[in-house]
Design an enzyme around this catalytic site. Sequence first.
Site, short mmCIF file in Angstrom:
data_model
loop_
_atom_site.label_atom_id
_atom_site.label_comp_id
_atom_site.label_asym_id
_atom_site.label_seq_id
_atom_site.Cartn_x
_atom_site.Cartn_y
_atom_site.Cartn_z
N SER A 145 -4.16 -5.33 1.82
CA SER A 145 -5.26 -6.30 1.70
C SER A 145 -6.41 -5.65 0.94
O SER A 145 -6.63 -4.43 1.05
CB SER A 145 -5.75 -6.72 3.08
OG SER A 145 -6.94 -7.47 3.00
N TYR A 159 -9.14 -4.52 11.04
CA TYR A 159 -8.10 -4.98 10.14
C TYR A 159 -8.13 -4.18 8.84
O TYR A 159 -7.09 -3.74 8.33
CB TYR A 159 -8.30 -6.47 9.86
CG TYR A 159 -7.35 -7.07 8.85
CD1 TYR A 159 -6.05 -7.42 9.22
CD2 TYR A 159 -7.75 -7.27 7.54
CE1 TYR A 159 -5.18 -7.98 8.28
CE2 TYR A 159 -6.89 -7.83 6.60
CZ TYR A 159 -5.61 -8.17 6.98
OH TYR A 159 -4.75 -8.72 6.05
#
Length: 250
Positions: A145, A159
Amino acid sequence: MAERKILLVTGGSRGIGASVARLAAKAGYRVGVNFVSDAEAAAGVVREIEAEGGEAFAIRADVGDEKDILAMFEAIDERYGRLDALVNNAGVVDRKSRLDEMSAARLRRIMTVNTVGTILCTREAVRRMSTRHGGKGGVIVNVSSMAAELGSPSLYVDYAASKGAVDTFTHGLALEVAAEGIRVNGVRPGIIETDIHASRGEPDWPREMTSVLPMQRAGHPDEVARAVLYLLSDDASYVTGSILNVSGGR
């Protein structure tokens, strides 16, 4: 005609994973579509692939559970006897939060699924692909990501950290197994139109962020999937240890 390659896509029932599964099947792969809870969504992806003349099957496994991971790879062994490619796409995120508001349970869940799960799935793939273990080589693509680069302050630094670990793992493992016939690469999606945003309570996030994106729009899962398919393909035969940003410039 060359025998079709076997691909396992974790988190393959929706979003980026489903797009990878569909495009890979069109490219000639036999596809294992992993899911954890939504059996109907996974079955829907399988039906779409079969309707186009491809071959796929759904495999339930929680990549946060080592026993499930082992059973998933054993199912691949029983069905095909080999594995040629793995896309580590399964991942979770939680609601927007500062670190000082996060619980240990949240942190453990994020790291267990996103980081440990990716590493354990990759371990099982290496055991089957590596020439050191009698395999014929293979390709692994890790879906990371842009959060790993941006840090996601006051949103989900946990995250971001889990995906940063995936990036480091991608680089290191690529060097570790380069001489064993395995290529390891990654993609870093930016803001993509998937339901992962709804799972953290912000379903309109992609639309709301368009003004700060250089391309003035969110990405589509197929745009990420095409990057994954490139890295899986022989066109990327001399590419390993690389991470491709698919983020519209951000």
